[in-house]
Design a protein around this motif. Structure first.
Motif, short mmCIF file in Angstrom:
data_model
loop_
_atom_site.label_atom_id
_atom_site.label_comp_id
_atom_site.label_asym_id
_atom_site.label_seq_id
_atom_site.Cartn_x
_atom_site.Cartn_y
_atom_site.Cartn_z
N VAL A 215 0.84 -1.19 0.00
CA VAL A 215 0.00 0.00 0.00
C VAL A 215 0.87 1.24 0.00
O VAL A 215 2.06 1.18 0.33
N ILE A 216 0.28 2.35 -0.39
CA ILE A 216 0.93 3.65 -0.29
C ILE A 216 0.09 4.51 0.64
O ILE A 216 -1.15 4.49 0.58
N TYR A 217 0.74 5.30 1.50
CA TYR A 217 0.01 6.19 2.39
C TYR A 217 0.85 7.42 2.68
O TYR A 217 2.04 7.48 2.35
N ALA A 218 0.22 8.40 3.32
CA ALA A 218 0.90 9.63 3.72
C ALA A 218 1.08 9.64 5.24
O ALA A 218 0.15 9.34 5.98
N GLU A 219 2.29 9.99 5.67
CA GLU A 219 2.56 10.19 7.10
C GLU A 219 2.67 11.69 7.31
O GLU A 219 3.59 12.33 6.80
N ASP A 231 4.90 13.04 4.02
CA ASP A 231 5.69 12.22 3.12
C ASP A 231 4.92 10.95 2.76
O ASP A 231 4.10 10.45 3.55
N LEU A 232 5.21 10.43 1.57
CA LEU A 232 4.57 9.21 1.08
C LEU A 232 5.48 8.01 1.31
O LEU A 232 6.71 8.10 1.15
N ALA A 253 2.94 16.13 0.59
CA ALA A 253 2.31 15.16 -0.32
C ALA A 253 1.03 14.58 0.28
O ALA A 253 1.06 13.91 1.31
N LEU A 254 -0.09 14.83 -0.40
CA LEU A 254 -1.40 14.35 0.02
C LEU A 254 -2.08 13.62 -1.13
O LEU A 254 -1.71 13.77 -2.28
N TYR A 255 -3.12 12.83 -0.81
CA TYR A 255 -3.98 12.18 -1.81
C TYR A 255 -3.20 11.42 -2.89
O TYR A 255 -3.34 11.68 -4.08
#
Length: 282
Positions: A215-219, A231-232, A253-255
């Motif tokens: 998965v990819i997510y934003a912290e 950051d992604l 970095a969002l969405y």
């Protein structure tokens, strides 16, 4: 946000602490480049081929599509909420306009209006022939406190894996065997289709599937009023390994969204700047 029971809260805290303590190792992707596109928008979505990006405004008014190779923008709609749940395929764009679905042919620009109360995602999913899974689409109820799995015939399975809470970013894995979602104020989770937790991802936001196992997510860091940084990361479900994608940019970095071939990641910033990350799978 709605209350979680004490047992669930304790479980979430323990799982979050375990996730934070895991070391980062063995990257499987390299970032070829990160480029700022000459367009402004939010919530970018790739078509399956990855050569076009659909995007909207901060309040989801209107829709535009960007051709990456030609660097051309085409306006699709100006209507309010057109960007909520809009989907782009290789052939068409599907979005909601009032109580109807609007279909726009990408090659001719022809428009078709369909009287249908389904969301764009549910409409497209139930048109597909799916033999490997009972469920073809996932959504939330209007109050966001239940996850609803939808069958091809329109049947529904309601569930609340973390109790009555605000469920966001709900998505089925590409093979439709797992669920990914975020619980507002708590964190992001991966479960099976019965709601049993497979992985706690921690207090991260905007999670999306990269493939069936990653998965990819934003912290995100904020001060309660505005974003300070974001950051992604790519996170491996089984290996408990993650890789930072945004080392070479200070952009918030969002969405994030990922192209089907896993070679591109798009994201937007709070100011509506759109970026493109080019990935190489090692």
């Amino acid at each position: 946000m709605k209350n979680l029971n004490t047992k669930n809260i304790a479980s979430v805290i323990l799982l979050t602490l375990a996730t934070i303590s895991i070391a980062v190792s063995q990257n499987t992707y390299s970032v070829e480049k990160i480029e700022k596109l000459e367009i402004n928008g939010y919530k970018a979505k790739f078509n399956p081929e990855g050569d076009k990006v659909l995007f909207t405004t901060s309040n989801a008014t209107g829709l535009k599509v960007y051709d990456i190779a030609k660097k051309e923008v085409t306006e699709i709609a100006e209507t309010p909420k057109a960007g909520q749940g809009a989907i782009i395929t290789n052939k068409e764009i599907v979005f909601k306009s009032q109580n109807n679905l609007e279909l726009v042919d990408l090659s001719t620009g022809a428009r078709t209006t369909i009287q249908n109360d389904k969301t764009p995602g549910e409409y497209l999913a139930t048109k597909e022939v799916v033999e490997t899974s009972e469920f073809v689409y996932v959504k939330t109820n209007e109050n966001l406190d239940e996850i609803i799995l939808v069958t091809k015939s329109g049947g529904e399975k309601h569930m609340a894996p973390m109790g009555r809470a605000d469920y966001l970013n709900v998505a089925l894995s590409p093979d439709r065997s797992k669920l990914l979602f975020r619980v507002s104020g708590v964190g992001s989770f991966i479960t099976d289709l019965n709601g049993s937790v497979i992985r706690e991802l921690g207090n991260v936001e905007f999670p999306v599937w990269l493939n069936n196992e990653e998965v990819i997510y934003a912290e995100i860091e904020d001060d309660g009023y505005r974003y300070i940084s974001s950051d992604l990361y790519i996170d491996s479900i089984q290996k408990f390994e993650r890789q930072k994608l945004t080392n070479t940019t200070k952009a918030i970095a969002l969405y994030p969204d990922i192209s089907e071939d896993q070679s591109k990641v798009a994201f937007s910033t709070p100011n509506g700047e759109l970026y493109l990350i080019s990935l190489i799978k090692e």
